[in-house]
Design a protein around this motif. Structure first.
Motif, short mmCIF file in Angstrom:
data_model
loop_
_atom_site.label_atom_id
_atom_site.label_comp_id
_atom_site.label_asym_id
_atom_site.label_seq_id
_atom_site.Cartn_x
_atom_site.Cartn_y
_atom_site.Cartn_z
N ALA A 151 37.45 26.62 52.12
CA ALA A 151 37.12 26.93 53.51
C ALA A 151 37.69 28.27 53.96
O ALA A 151 37.21 28.86 54.94
CB ALA A 151 37.66 25.81 54.42
N ASP A 152 38.72 28.76 53.24
CA ASP A 152 39.34 30.03 53.63
C ASP A 152 38.74 31.24 52.93
O ASP A 152 39.01 32.37 53.33
CB ASP A 152 40.84 29.97 53.36
N VAL A 153 37.94 31.02 51.90
CA VAL A 153 37.38 32.15 51.15
C VAL A 153 36.58 33.08 52.06
O VAL A 153 36.79 34.31 52.04
CB VAL A 153 36.53 31.64 49.97
N PRO A 154 35.65 32.58 52.90
CA PRO A 154 34.87 33.52 53.73
C PRO A 154 35.66 34.21 54.84
O PRO A 154 35.17 35.18 55.42
CB PRO A 154 33.76 32.63 54.32
N ARG A 155 36.86 33.75 55.11
CA ARG A 155 37.65 34.35 56.19
C ARG A 155 38.14 35.75 55.82
O ARG A 155 38.39 36.56 56.73
CB ARG A 155 38.84 33.45 56.54
N PHE A 156 38.29 36.04 54.54
CA PHE A 156 38.78 37.36 54.13
C PHE A 156 37.85 38.46 54.67
O PHE A 156 38.30 39.41 55.31
CB PHE A 156 38.88 37.44 52.61
N ALA A 157 36.56 38.33 54.38
CA ALA A 157 35.61 39.35 54.83
C ALA A 157 35.53 39.39 56.35
O ALA A 157 35.47 40.47 56.95
CB ALA A 157 34.24 39.08 54.23
N ARG A 158 35.53 38.21 56.98
CA ARG A 158 35.39 38.17 58.43
C ARG A 158 36.56 38.84 59.14
O ARG A 158 36.39 39.51 60.16
CB ARG A 158 35.27 36.71 58.88
N LEU A 159 37.77 38.70 58.57
CA LEU A 159 38.96 39.25 59.20
C LEU A 159 39.32 40.64 58.68
O LEU A 159 40.27 41.26 59.19
CB LEU A 159 40.15 38.31 58.97
N GLY A 160 38.61 41.13 57.68
CA GLY A 160 38.97 42.42 57.10
C GLY A 160 40.26 42.35 56.31
O GLY A 160 41.03 43.32 56.26
N ALA A 161 40.53 41.21 55.68
CA ALA A 161 41.72 41.03 54.85
C ALA A 161 41.35 41.23 53.39
O ALA A 161 40.45 40.55 52.87
CB ALA A 161 42.31 39.63 55.06
N THR A 162 42.02 42.14 52.73
CA THR A 162 41.72 42.42 51.33
C THR A 162 42.37 41.39 50.42
O THR A 162 43.52 40.99 50.63
CB THR A 162 42.20 43.83 50.95
N ALA A 163 41.65 40.97 49.40
CA ALA A 163 42.18 40.06 48.38
C ALA A 163 42.80 40.90 47.26
O ALA A 163 42.10 41.59 46.53
CB ALA A 163 41.06 39.18 47.83
N ASN A 164 44.12 40.83 47.17
CA ASN A 164 44.87 41.62 46.19
C ASN A 164 45.14 40.72 44.98
O ASN A 164 46.03 39.88 45.00
CB ASN A 164 46.17 42.10 46.84
N ILE A 165 44.36 40.92 43.91
CA ILE A 165 44.37 39.99 42.78
C ILE A 165 45.23 40.50 41.64
O ILE A 165 45.37 41.70 41.44
CB ILE A 165 42.94 39.71 42.29
N GLN A 166 45.82 39.57 40.89
CA GLN A 166 46.56 39.87 39.67
C GLN A 166 45.82 39.19 38.52
O GLN A 166 46.13 38.06 38.14
CB GLN A 166 48.02 39.39 39.77
N PRO A 167 44.82 39.84 37.95
CA PRO A 167 43.90 39.17 37.04
C PRO A 167 44.53 38.56 35.79
O PRO A 167 44.02 37.56 35.27
CB PRO A 167 42.91 40.28 36.66
N LEU A 168 45.62 39.14 35.29
CA LEU A 168 46.19 38.63 34.05
C LEU A 168 46.58 37.16 34.13
O LEU A 168 46.69 36.49 33.10
CB LEU A 168 47.42 39.46 33.66
N TRP A 169 46.79 36.64 35.31
CA TRP A 169 47.25 35.27 35.46
C TRP A 169 46.10 34.27 35.42
O TRP A 169 46.34 33.06 35.34
CB TRP A 169 48.02 35.09 36.77
N ALA A 170 44.86 34.75 35.48
CA ALA A 170 43.69 33.87 35.61
C ALA A 170 43.15 33.49 34.23
O ALA A 170 42.02 33.84 33.86
CB ALA A 170 42.62 34.55 36.45
N ALA A 171 43.95 32.76 33.48
CA ALA A 171 43.56 32.40 32.12
C ALA A 171 44.34 31.17 31.68
O ALA A 171 45.41 30.87 32.22
CB ALA A 171 43.81 33.56 31.14
N HIS A 172 43.78 30.46 30.71
CA HIS A 172 44.51 29.35 30.11
C HIS A 172 45.62 29.90 29.22
O HIS A 172 45.38 30.67 28.30
CB HIS A 172 43.56 28.49 29.27
N GLU A 173 46.84 29.53 29.54
CA GLU A 173 48.00 29.83 28.72
C GLU A 173 49.04 28.78 29.08
O GLU A 173 48.85 28.02 30.04
CB GLU A 173 48.49 31.27 28.92
N PRO A 174 50.13 28.65 28.32
CA PRO A 174 51.05 27.52 28.54
C PRO A 174 51.57 27.38 29.97
O PRO A 174 51.69 26.27 30.49
CB PRO A 174 52.18 27.79 27.55
#
Length: 544
Positions: free
Chosen positions: A381-404
């Protein structure tokens, strides 16, 4: 007027795509983008760089990084390369043996997955360093491993209460077991020898050289101030900015002291003025809202699960009162500060978005460009609020993977539904949000190409057959590159960077190949050949 520098003979990534093959630079700026006609700007003193089919693109920018602590750790007991408990302990022993003069053994970067439950014991450290105190933050720097001597010096016993913002891990009898979480780290960390100003400056310049070698031309330092014993990098930046040794463009996020309230805002205004000089600006405030999922301190809307899959009483930790946060953010926004939120759990993300919405309602539209970093669990429910509020999503992609750390220390305690809300890069982009990207180095590798590899593939470069992590959240290569260039440039208010176009600052990178022409699985094999800031070369690989 002749150009000072011309790149030609390879694809150039422009805002429209790989639509050019030549770029001219005069002084600090790009003066022409096109094809063979750009060569007409070559004069007798023009340097011509043959791309030879390699890709030219804007310089990478890291939107969330800690270079000075990273540089300091590299010169101390660096455990980032250890993968098992045995390797970690061997590295600690080797460092201690090599440095008998050190009163304390400090450094860090150990992996939680190397130890059962992510919490190694003091007895393990006692066996390799029995006489001197040891203080070693883990890879994410939200917890620290200490030995018995360190606990003794700090006066920590079974009767020591947990601080309000942290936890002393204990064994079954209540005795401290050897790991300290969040604010409890400072119980020992405050005793460690501080780095000198010369140490911090050397660490900054060492880190800068490394980052330039990875094609990084600008970054946002996510913690300028003192926190849990970490050294304040502000004077190192100011010194380097004044003497010209700061070749990168840097935005400093001033630390919000989470034990205080709005009374600190006038001090932040003073720091912004005092610290901004040359290529360093301090117009951002860092608000750490919660901890991390692996230790149960990320703030969740619903409780964590236990090992049996049953709900616990723990919803994580809110380090800043959610009822006061909108007031703080509204005042900071009115003063022109950018707010940089550490928001890892879905409750922290919602609290940050609610605060931004309150500021927008009170102050009206502004160009402060708030951003939320980490975003491990985001309620749909909060995903569309980023664009509506002008809030940038600052991502750290290396963490988005299967690892221990994900599979053993996180997913079981979130449950299937919440686990499917993790790192929703694709959903955020499809909703219209702006994506910026960073590494959180020294928490994880600062190499943008490794991060881009994971953003595109949702597996690590060394995944060895691991399944794709939430494949619907993958980004395209162009989208991932944009997050590391134009997206982070937007967050950093560096509007003259992040795109290759006439008039832009010539912050540029040449890769050793064109990653668009290779299989996505090979992206991480790409290396940086040349890095330029303002038309000046700051890195060249030997073969370049």
């Amino acid at each position: 007027m002749y150009a000072d520098l011309i790149f030609t003979g390879g694809p150039v990534l422009t805002p429209e795509g790989r639509t050019a093959t030549s770029v001219a630079v005069t002084g600090e700026r790009v003066t022409a983008v096109g094809h063979d006609e750009v060569l007409d700007l070559a004069g007798p003193r023009t340097e011509v760089v043959d791309l030879a089919g390699r890709l030219l693109l804007p310089g990478f920018q890291d939107a969330h990084i800690h270079p000075v602590p990273a540089g300091l750790e590299l010169t101390q007991c660096d455990l980032t390369g250890a993968r098992t408990a045995g390797e970690t302990l061997a590295a600690v022993r080797a460092y201690a043996d090599a440095h008998p003069e050190r009163e304390w053994i400090t450094g860090g970067g150990w992996s939680m997955e190397a130890f059962e439950g992510g919490t190694p014991t003091k007895e393990l450290l006692d066996a390799v360093v029995p006489g001197r105190p040891v203080y070693l933050p883990n890879r994410d720097h939200h917890g620290a491993w200490v030995n018995s001597r360190a606990l003794e010096l700090a006066g920590i016993t079974r009767d020591t209460p947990d601080p309000a913002d942290g936890r002393i891990d204990r064994d079954g009898s209540g005795t401290p077991s050897g790991t300290l979480q969040e604010g409890a780290m400072q119980l020992v960390g405050r005793l460690t020898p501080p780095a000198t100003p010369a140490d911090r400056l050397a660490a900054l310049l060492h880190a800068q050289r490394h980052l330039h070698s990875l094609g990084i031309t600008a970054w946002q330092d996510a913690l300028v101030g003192s926190f849990l014993g970490m050294d304040d990098p502000s004077q190192a930046y100011l010194t380097a900015a004044r003497d010209g040794s700061l070749t990168a463009r840097v935005v400093g996020s001033l630390w919000w002291d989470r034990e205080r309230g709005a009374e600190q805002i006038p001090e932040l205004v003073e720091k912004r003025a005092a610290l901004s000089h040359g290529r360093f600006r301090a117009g951002t405030v860092k608000l750490m809202l919660d901890g991390v999922a692996e230790t149960g301190t990320a703030a969740l809307l619903d409780p964590y699960l236990d090992k049996c899959g049953c709900a616990t009483a723990n919803r994580g930790t809110s380090f800043i009162d959610p009822e006061q946060l909108p007031k703080y953010v509204t005042e900071l926004d009115a003063l022109g500060f950018q707010c940089h939120f550490h928001a890892l759990g879905d409750r922290a993300v919602r609290d940050a978005l609610d605060a931004i919405e309150a500021a927008r309602t009170a102050n009206g539209p502004s160009d402060t460009r708030p951003h939320l970093a980490h975003l491990q669990v985001v309620h749909p429910a909060d995903v569309p609020r980023f664009a509506r509020l002008g809030a940038t999503a600052n991502i750290q992609p290396l963490w988005a993977a299967h690892e221990p750390q994900m599979d053993e220390l996180t997913i079981p305690f979130l449950g299937p539904e919440r686990a499917s809300w993790q790192y929703p890069f694709g959903a955020l982009l499809r909703s219209g949000a702006t994506l910026a990207a960073g590494s959180d180095w020294p928490v994880s590798s600062p190499d943008p190409l490794e991060g881009i590899h994971v953003a595109v593939n949702r597996v690590t470069p060394d995944s060895d057959g691991a399944p794709v992590f939430l494949p619907a959240e993958r980004l395209g290569l162009a989208e991932a590159l944009t997050a590391y260039t134009a997206g982070s440039a937007y967050v950093n208010h560096l509007d003259d960077t992040g795109r290759v176009r006439a008039g832009a600052l010539a912050d540029l990178v040449v890769l050793d190949r064109d990653p668009f022409a290779i299989a996505p699985e090979a992206i991480a094999e790409t290396r940086v050949a040349l890095t330029y800031v303002g038309g000046a070369r700051v890195y060249a690989a030997q073969e370049a």
